[in-house]
Design an enzyme around this catalytic site. Structure first.
Site, mmCIF file in Angstrom:
data_model
loop_
_atom_site.group_PDB
_atom_site.id
_atom_site.type_symbol
_atom_site.label_atom_id
_atom_site.label_comp_id
_atom_site.label_asym_id
_atom_site.label_seq_id
_atom_site.Cartn_x
_atom_site.Cartn_y
_atom_site.Cartn_z
ATOM 1 N N ASP A 94 -2.806 2.532 -6.160
ATOM 2 C CA ASP A 94 -1.802 2.626 -5.098
ATOM 3 C C ASP A 94 -1.702 1.396 -4.194
ATOM 4 O O ASP A 94 -1.002 1.439 -3.180
ATOM 5 C CB ASP A 94 -2.058 3.864 -4.239
ATOM 6 C CG ASP A 94 -3.410 3.831 -3.555
ATOM 7 O OD1 ASP A 94 -4.290 3.077 -4.006
ATOM 8 O OD2 ASP A 94 -3.587 4.562 -2.567
ATOM 9 N N GLU A 95 -2.373 0.310 -4.535
ATOM 10 C CA GLU A 95 -2.247 -0.881 -3.691
ATOM 11 C C GLU A 95 -2.495 -2.151 -4.495
ATOM 12 O O GLU A 95 -3.207 -2.144 -5.501
ATOM 13 C CB GLU A 95 -3.191 -0.820 -2.484
ATOM 14 C CG GLU A 95 -4.658 -0.761 -2.821
ATOM 15 C CD GLU A 95 -5.538 -0.784 -1.577
ATOM 16 O OE1 GLU A 95 -5.233 -1.563 -0.643
ATOM 17 O OE2 GLU A 95 -6.533 -0.041 -1.551
ATOM 18 N N ASP A 141 0.854 -1.183 0.000
ATOM 19 C CA ASP A 141 0.000 0.000 0.000
ATOM 20 C C ASP A 141 0.895 1.240 0.000
ATOM 21 O O ASP A 141 1.672 1.456 0.928
ATOM 22 C CB ASP A 141 -0.891 -0.016 1.251
ATOM 23 C CG ASP A 141 -2.024 0.997 1.173
ATOM 24 O OD1 ASP A 141 -2.172 1.643 0.122
ATOM 25 O OD2 ASP A 141 -2.750 1.144 2.171
#
Length: 371
Positions: free
Chosen positions: A108-109, A14
């Site tokens: 983003d993860e 993350d």
């Protein structure tokens, strides 16, 4: 957890305050300052906040006005999604050097299954550490990681030592780790559900574990089995490299509230144009059209219609959206309008989901030396 069971090794990566961190990286003048991506001190909603802003209680999905009240020195910047996608592609390229089992959740993860990996490294913890180091050196951003036996525990663990940290939860530690955890920290339990659990005397994973399956199904319906399993560290969902898109949408937050359907019609046209572009890019069509309205008091309302055929053309989207707009009178002036398409044709070839079972089991995987 049970002795002799062979578990998967899952990493959840993350990125730390991704959008805000990209802006601070690209503009050194913003480093160390409270920053909000999206919104403004007058209108709009915060998409992301830097850690400097979070200290003042600024959070994503908060109105720009409230964010500015919380943090008078807050700096607002417009989101640059093309730039975020560019950075995200660089990060995913690093992921694929370790495993092909990469399941992105957003820009983003992502989840990585490194049970068997391209580096032949038996330690998922060391792999996560190496990936985070490479992201920092090659991209310039920090990331946090959670490492454990399944996606659920890894996801929870990645938030444990944020920012720029990682947490490994070994098989023998899983149940003790979850028992001590506040119920609101459980992935999949939102604010409303957490409040309901508090009212039922469930404050931690241990409390949840004491409730029988029948009790949880009575109070939480189909989610009862899920809650029963996750507090025991049971989550058998595999890392799926090709996640099926379930909906495509576009929305606008207005500078001034709109109180007339006539003005909203104009906005529907521009939103439908944007939605058509996204559908064409993804080569997707859908049957269910949903109109989303956010009123001046921030209450949300959705209106949907399902057609007997797939559509992606903006003219049809506009026609149905207008029909939904006039389905009933507006409750108040509108600050946000959204249009989305569900029930997509990319799901036709998707295998039907397996029926939920009440038997509890841990899926066996590969033999390995440790975490």
């Amino acid at each position: 957890m049970e002795e002799g069971i062979q578990y998967r090794k899952i990493i959840h990566i993350d990125m730390d305050a991704f959008y805000a961190s990209v802006e601070q990286m690209d503009n050194p003048d913003l480093k160390g300052k409270p920053l909000a991506v999206g919104g403004s001190e007058v209108r709009g909603v915060v998409s992301a906040a830097s850690y400097e802003a979070r200290k003042f209680g600024v959070r994503s999905a908060m109105s720009g006005l409230q964010a500015k009240r919380n943090c008078p020195d807050l700096i607002f910047v417009k989101p640059r999604f093309d730039r975020y996608k560019e950075i995200s592609r660089k990060i995913r390229k690093i992921f694929f050097e370790y495993t092909d089992l990469v399941e992105p959740l957003s820009l983003d993860e992502a989840y990585l299954d490194v049970t068997v990996n391209k580096k032949n490294n038996p330690s998922a913890s060391l792999i996560a550490q190496e990936i985070r180091k490479r992201i920092f050196e090659e991209v310039g951003l920090t990331a946090s990681a959670g490492i454990s036996i399944n996606k659920f525990v890894a996801k929870v663990a990645s938030d444990y030592n944020k920012p720029n940290g990682q947490k490994t939860v070994n098989p023998k530690e899983v149940e003790a780790f979850l028992e001590k955890l506040d119920i609101k920290k459980f992935y999949g339990i939102g604010k409303v559900t957490a409040e309901k659990m508090y009212q039922l005397g469930v404050f931690t994973g241990y409390d949840l574990k004491q409730k029988p399956l029948e009790f949880l199904e009575k109070h939480f319906s189909n989610s009862g089995l899920y809650y029963y399993q996750i507090c025991r560290g049971i989550h058998n969902s595999q890392v799926k490299p090709n996640r099926t898109i379930k909906s495509v949408g576009a929305e606008r937050t207005f500078f001034e509230n709109l109180s007339s359907e006539v003005f909203l019609e104009e906005k529907i046209i521009s939103i439908a144009n944007e939605l058509e572009k996204r559908l064409q890019k993804s080569k997707i069509a859908g049957k269910t059209i949903t109109l989303k309205l956010k009123y001046s008091d921030f209450t949300l309302q959705t209106r949907s219609k399902t057609l007997p055929y797939y559509i992606s053309d903006k003219s049809l989207l506009i026609d149905v959206a207008k029909e939904l707009l006039y389905q009933e009178r507006l409750k108040d002036s509108v600050r946000l309008l959204g249009l989305s398409l569900h029930n997509l044709n990319n799901q036709e070839s998707k295998k039907a989901e397996e029926p939920k079972q009440k038997s509890i089991s841990i899926q066996l995987q590969f033999d390995f030396k440790g975490y």
